[in-house]
Scaffold this active site. Structure first.
Site, PDB file in Angstrom:
ATOM      1  N   ILE A 115       6.388   5.419  -3.340  1.00  0.00           N
ATOM      2  CA  ILE A 115       7.074   4.191  -2.417  1.00  0.00           C
ATOM      3  C   ILE A 115       5.990   3.180  -2.528  1.00  0.00           C
ATOM      4  O   ILE A 115       4.770   3.376  -2.825  1.00  0.00           O
ATOM      5  CB  ILE A 115       7.336   4.803  -1.067  1.00  0.00           C
ATOM      6  CG1 ILE A 115       8.216   3.711  -0.595  1.00  0.00           C
ATOM      7  CG2 ILE A 115       6.311   5.014  -0.257  1.00  0.00           C
ATOM      8  CD1 ILE A 115       9.151   4.236   0.912  1.00  0.00           C
ATOM      9  N   ALA A 148       5.102  -1.276  -3.824  1.00  0.00           N
ATOM     10  CA  ALA A 148       5.338  -2.250  -4.977  1.00  0.00           C
ATOM     11  C   ALA A 148       4.899  -1.863  -6.261  1.00  0.00           C
ATOM     12  O   ALA A 148       5.412  -1.861  -7.376  1.00  0.00           O
ATOM     13  CB  ALA A 148       4.720  -3.457  -4.559  1.00  0.00           C
ATOM     14  N   GLU A 199      10.548  12.160  -6.372  1.00  0.00           N
ATOM     15  CA  GLU A 199      11.395  12.368  -5.105  1.00  0.00           C
ATOM     16  C   GLU A 199      12.486  11.285  -5.085  1.00  0.00           C
ATOM     17  O   GLU A 199      13.565  11.380  -4.692  1.00  0.00           O
ATOM     18  CB  GLU A 199      10.711  12.476  -3.887  1.00  0.00           C
ATOM     19  CG  GLU A 199       9.728  11.235  -3.515  1.00  0.00           C
ATOM     20  CD  GLU A 199       8.621  11.472  -2.606  1.00  0.00           C
ATOM     21  OE1 GLU A 199       8.191  12.570  -2.491  1.00  0.00           O
ATOM     22  OE2 GLU A 199       8.630  10.576  -1.754  1.00  0.00           O
TER      23      GLU A 199
HETATM   24  N1  COA Z   1      -6.037  -3.025   5.377  1.00  0.00           N
HETATM   25  C1  COA Z   1      -5.405  -3.515   6.544  1.00  0.00           C
HETATM   26  N2  COA Z   1      -3.990  -3.650   5.986  1.00  0.00           N
HETATM   27  C2  COA Z   1      -3.560  -3.617   4.844  1.00  0.00           C
HETATM   28  C3  COA Z   1      -4.487  -2.725   4.003  1.00  0.00           C
HETATM   29  C4  COA Z   1      -5.793  -2.342   4.433  1.00  0.00           C
HETATM   30  N3  COA Z   1      -6.691  -1.628   3.636  1.00  0.00           N
HETATM   31  N4  COA Z   1      -3.829  -2.279   2.977  1.00  0.00           N
HETATM   32  C5  COA Z   1      -2.425  -2.811   2.979  1.00  0.00           C
HETATM   33  N5  COA Z   1      -2.450  -3.456   4.202  1.00  0.00           N
HETATM   34  C6  COA Z   1      -1.141  -4.231   4.480  1.00  0.00           C
HETATM   35  C7  COA Z   1      -0.693  -5.224   3.786  1.00  0.00           C
HETATM   36  O1  COA Z   1      -1.229  -6.408   3.701  1.00  0.00           O
HETATM   37  C8  COA Z   1       0.809  -5.132   4.156  1.00  0.00           C
HETATM   38  O2  COA Z   1       0.850  -6.098   5.286  1.00  0.00           O
HETATM   39  P1  COA Z   1       2.174  -6.956   5.720  1.00  0.00           P
HETATM   40  O3  COA Z   1       3.321  -5.878   5.807  1.00  0.00           O
HETATM   41  O4  COA Z   1       1.877  -7.382   6.985  1.00  0.00           O
HETATM   42  O5  COA Z   1       2.544  -7.919   4.397  1.00  0.00           O
HETATM   43  C9  COA Z   1       1.039  -3.797   4.494  1.00  0.00           C
HETATM   44  O6  COA Z   1      -0.338  -3.354   4.868  1.00  0.00           O
HETATM   45  C10 COA Z   1       1.636  -3.013   3.439  1.00  0.00           C
HETATM   46  O7  COA Z   1       0.954  -3.098   2.162  1.00  0.00           O
HETATM   47  P2  COA Z   1       1.392  -3.103   0.610  1.00  0.00           P
HETATM   48  O8  COA Z   1       0.366  -2.972  -0.249  1.00  0.00           O
HETATM   49  O9  COA Z   1       2.497  -4.166   0.653  1.00  0.00           O
HETATM   50  O10 COA Z   1       2.213  -1.708   0.848  1.00  0.00           O
HETATM   51  P3  COA Z   1       3.317  -1.341  -0.258  1.00  0.00           P
HETATM   52  O11 COA Z   1       4.731  -1.619   0.069  1.00  0.00           O
HETATM   53  O12 COA Z   1       3.216  -1.491  -1.758  1.00  0.00           O
HETATM   54  O13 COA Z   1       3.142   0.237   0.019  1.00  0.00           O
HETATM   55  C11 COA Z   1       1.989   2.252   0.852  1.00  0.00           C
HETATM   56  C12 COA Z   1       2.031   0.821   0.091  1.00  0.00           C
HETATM   57  C13 COA Z   1       0.529   3.182   0.767  1.00  0.00           C
HETATM   58  C14 COA Z   1       2.001   1.765   2.466  1.00  0.00           C
HETATM   59  C15 COA Z   1       3.046   3.081   0.407  1.00  0.00           C
HETATM   60  O14 COA Z   1       2.861   3.464  -0.822  1.00  0.00           O
HETATM   61  C16 COA Z   1       3.193   4.382   1.237  1.00  0.00           C
HETATM   62  O15 COA Z   1       3.584   4.339   2.567  1.00  0.00           O
HETATM   63  N6  COA Z   1       2.728   5.544   0.914  1.00  0.00           N
HETATM   64  C17 COA Z   1       2.411   6.603   1.544  1.00  0.00           C
HETATM   65  C18 COA Z   1       3.629   7.613   1.243  1.00  0.00           C
HETATM   66  C19 COA Z   1       3.966   8.086  -0.165  1.00  0.00           C
HETATM   67  O16 COA Z   1       3.116   7.621  -1.067  1.00  0.00           O
HETATM   68  N7  COA Z   1       4.671   8.813  -0.382  1.00  0.00           N
HETATM   69  C20 COA Z   1       5.370   9.025  -1.958  1.00  0.00           C
HETATM   70  C21 COA Z   1       6.558   8.811  -2.169  1.00  0.00           C
HETATM   71  S1  COA Z   1       7.957   8.652  -0.706  1.00  0.00           S
END
Ligand code: COA
Length: 437
Positions: A221, A223, A243
């Site tokens: 999940i 971007a 998944e």
């Molecule tokens: N410190 C503070 N904030 C952070 C950060 C950090 N190190 N890294 C990211 N963020 C913030 C971003 O700025 C963004 O904030 P916003 O919502 O206010 O814009 C938010 O966190 C999400 O970050 P983003 O990089 O846009 O996330 P994403 O949509 O690309 O998803 C994960 C990345 C890690 C959150 C997502 O992959 C996840 O939930 N993974 C766990 C579960 C998983 O991988 N499952 C496998 C398939 S279901």
């Protein structure tokens, strides 16, 4: 024959949700299968109900059960968090359960997470009486098999997705007919900035160079995993065992890049459990024999994942410390998402013959003000992947290959792929911690 049975089970939503009692646990079908009509009918009864737990994976429509007046009547338990439930969890008004997606069905089967009532959103029955779980199977099929009461919206707009993705009307207690459009959920924000696009492009190019013709892919999940797909147009015979997937996959299928012919488990099929996507994908997977949906007990089982040779998992993370310990589901102590299948796929891909487990993310967050590679995880952060789980980490600055490496080697590699403006500080901390000397 089934038609008279079917008709005998049709009731109004108000009638169906009368079975919910105080103290029950109600599980909701997730993603674009969120059963909104049933949820709203249950919420209309809030004054008669107390302490009903509403458990769910990802949902995208704001649910009424988190409204302030529902407190004491409903409490929700997120097995994976999204934008509409995050605030309630982080304000202490709702619960979060850390659990692997592969193991939720097992916890349900073993009675660790017993289900009193399940609300589903299904396709209409076929001529044999089977309804499809539509665009989201995940844990719902197992939960429906173990719930005391099964209630389903029978939705004429729900795609009929094939695979082990059906329930017979004999197994459903009440049905509510409806015509409910599915919510569109694009994975990549259409408003990304040119700078974000530049970073995604670089990461996409690096990951494309790590993928070979004939590999089988999982995209997690977020971007990055979806964006990577647009850099794979020159590949051949890729397979999919994942998944979830999103819109990025459909172009590659239509271009003939994804054939699944070289897969060693269920060749010729895209194996998945749900989509988080828009109408384009919902229409593509409708009645499509190329698509095989199964529960996450099967799809996410690391042993099944490893049965795919050359399995490549691509997931993302919030932050990683300089030793390779990863947090993907919280920002400090604020829960952001969940475990989902990240650990399942890292472990499965690592064990696959020729497999590669990749975690990829931009080197910084919040307009370059925060490094995602940090000396120690933020206070309160949950560890999603341990140091020993992690193999490849990719940022726009390159690849760190951590498997079997000492702490000293890991620190050096991770500092090299951090954003240049944070490297001195990371090195200073690494020396202070005696990882480098
Ligand atoms: N410190 C503070 N904030 C952070 C950060 C950090 N190190 N890294 C990211 N963020 C913030 C971003 O700025 C963004 O904030 P916003 O919502 O206010 O814009 C938010 O966190 C999400 O970050 P983003 O990089 O846009 O996330 P994403 O949509 O690309 O998803 C994960 C990345 C890690 C959150 C997502 O992959 C996840 O939930 N993974 C766990 C579960 C998983 O991988 N499952 C496998 C398939 S279901």
């Amino acid at each position: 024959m089934y038609i008279s049975k079917y008709k005998s089970k049709i009731v109004s939503a108000e009638e169906a949700v009368k079975v919910v009692k105080s103290g029950d646990r109600v599980l909701l079908h997730a993603n674009s299968c969120y059963p909104e009509i049933l949820v709203n009918a249950m919420c209309d009864r809030y004054q008669e109900l107390n302490d009903v737990e509403v458990a769910h994976l990802t949902i995208f429509q704001k649910p009424r059960f988190i409204d302030p007046e529902m407190q004491g009547h409903f409490r929700h338990n997120a097995l994976f968090t999204s934008g509409v439930t995050r605030k309630a969890i982080n304000e202490g008004r709702a619960d979060f359960t850390p659990i692997f997606l592969s193991e939720i069905p097992i916890a349900i089967e073993r009675g660790v997470i017993p289900i009193d009532v399940i609300f589903l959103n299904l396709s209409p029955p076929d001529k044999h009486g089977y309804c499809s779980f539509g665009v989201s199977n995940e844990i719902s099929k197992t939960a429906a098999e173990h719930a005391k009461v099964v209630i389903a919206q029978i939705n004429s707009k729900m795609p009929r997705v094939l695979g082990d993705n059906f329930i017979h009307i004999d197994k459903i207690d009440y049905m509510v007919e409806c015509e409910q459009e599915l919510v569109d959920v694009p994975m990549v924000d259409p408003n990304i900035t040119p700078e974000e696009q530049r970073v995604y492009t670089r990461i996409g190019e690096i990951i494309a160079s790590m993928i070979k013709d004939g590999d089988t892919l999982q995209m997690g999940i977020g971007a990055i995993p979806d964006a990577v797909l647009s850099f794979l147009t020159e590949k051949k015979d890729l397979g999919i065992h994942t998944e979830m997937f999103s819109d990025g996959l459909i172009d590659l299928i239509e271009m003939g890049v994804i054939t699944c012919d070289k897969k060693t488990l269920l060749p010729g099929k895209i194996v998945a459990s749900f989509v988080i996507a828009t109408r384009k994908t919902h229409e593509y997977i409708d009645n499509n024999p190329f698509i095989e949906f199964r529960t996450t007990k099967f799809v996410n089982d690391p042993l099944n994942i490893a049965r795919n040779d050359n399995m490549v998992s691509i997931n993302s993370a919030i932050e990683v410390d300089i030793t390779g310990q990863v947090c993907s589901h919280s920002i400090g102590n604020r829960i952001y998402s969940g475990f989902g299948g990240q650990v399942d796929f890292i472990r499965g891909a690592s064990r696959s013959k020729g497999g590669r487990a990749i975690l990829a993310f931009p080197s910084t967050a919040k307009n370059d003000t925060i490094s995602k590679i940090v000396p120690t995880l933020t206070y309160g952060a949950g560890v999603t992947d341990t140091q020993a789980d992690v193999h490849y980490i990719v940022t726009e600055y390159g690849v760190a290959d951590l498997w079997g490496k000492t702490l000293r080697e890991r620190v050096k590699q991770l500092i090299q792929i951090a954003h240049p403006k944070f490297r001195d500080e990371l090195e200073k901390k690494a020396r202070e911690f005696k990882y480098l000397w």
